[in-house]
Write an enzyme that holds these catalytic residues in place. Structure first.
Site, PDB file in Angstrom:
ATOM      1  N   GLU A  12       0.811  -1.211   0.000  1.00  0.00           N
ATOM      2  CA  GLU A  12       0.000   0.000   0.000  1.00  0.00           C
ATOM      3  C   GLU A  12       0.848   1.267   0.000  1.00  0.00           C
ATOM      4  OE1 GLU A  12      -4.014  -1.347   2.377  1.00  0.00           O
ATOM      5  OE2 GLU A  12      -2.170  -1.114   3.548  1.00  0.00           O
ATOM      6  N   ASP A 175     -11.791  -2.511  -4.624  1.00  0.00           N
ATOM      7  CA  ASP A 175     -12.724  -3.485  -5.167  1.00  0.00           C
ATOM      8  C   ASP A 175     -14.139  -3.065  -4.785  1.00  0.00           C
ATOM      9  OD1 ASP A 175     -13.285  -5.376  -2.488  1.00  0.00           O
ATOM     10  OD2 ASP A 175     -11.278  -4.535  -2.569  1.00  0.00           O
TER      11      ASP A 175
END
Length: 206
Positions: A12, A175
């Site tokens: 990340e 997502d």
């Protein structure tokens, strides 16, 4: 002002790490340096609520910080993949003591919903949504309004509340919850959305 940035996974923050200097590998990977004009520390805690709480508590025991910023990927509902959002309020979706007259998501002696504190951050340009945190990858719809879901965020909020330190949580939607290709979309996003997180963080800091 010293800012602590917390993330669950190295993937990340791979676009942020090169501008910083690594200071520790164990028990947590930590980094220090400057982002924009801000002096920052960065810690990678690992996945899940226990790792999140342990990592943040570890750093708060070592140093004083004026602001905590959690950055990371999150599933989104009624949001677009790649969209950057700030957490407007946060709770657990898998903590349930309603049998004892607590609200769903409420840990005894804590509020049901934690709210961010932005201090001098540039927060007004971001969309803000609720966050639901739980110890599993969320594929079922939790609420019928736009929200994000992750596995660490509310644990960061709980620890920050305990230590009375302002925390903001910045998420990029990796997502779409409930979609037929949710897992495949997440796996692709994990490897490709680091730049989106870095750019959103710079926008928030500036």
């Amino acid at each position: 002002m010293m800012i602590l940035i917390v993330a669950a996974m190295v993937s990340e923050v791979e676009s942020i790490i090169p501008s910083l200097t690594q200071t520790e590998k164990d028990p947590f990977m930590t980094y220090e340096g400057k982002i924009s004009t801000h002096q920052v520390c960065l810690i990678v805690t690992g996945i899940g609520k226990v790792n999140a709480a342990a990592g943040l508590t570890y750093m708060l025991g070592k140093q004083t910080f004026n602001q905590i910023i959690n950055v990371g990927l999150a599933g989104g509902y009624l949001l677009n993949k790649g969209e950057s959002v700030l957490v407007a309020r946060s709770t657990y979706h898998d903590f349930d003591l309603t049998f004892f007259d607590y609200e769903k998501g409420q840990v005894p002696h804590y509020p049901t919903w934690f709210e961010p504190n932005y201090l001098d951050l540039n927060y007004k340009e971001f969309k803000q949504t609720p966050l639901y945190t739980g110890d599993y990858f969320s594929t079922s719809v939790i609420a019928q309004t736009p929200y994000v879901a992750d596995m660490e965020g509310n644990a960061f909020f709980q620890v920050a509340h305990r230590f009375n330190i302002p925390l903001a949580s910045l998420k990029v939607v990796s997502d779409v919850i409930g979609s037929t290709e949710q897992l495949e979309t997440y796996q692709a996003s994990e490897m490709s959305f680091q730049d989106k997180l870095r750019d959103a963080l710079l926008k928030l800091l500036n």
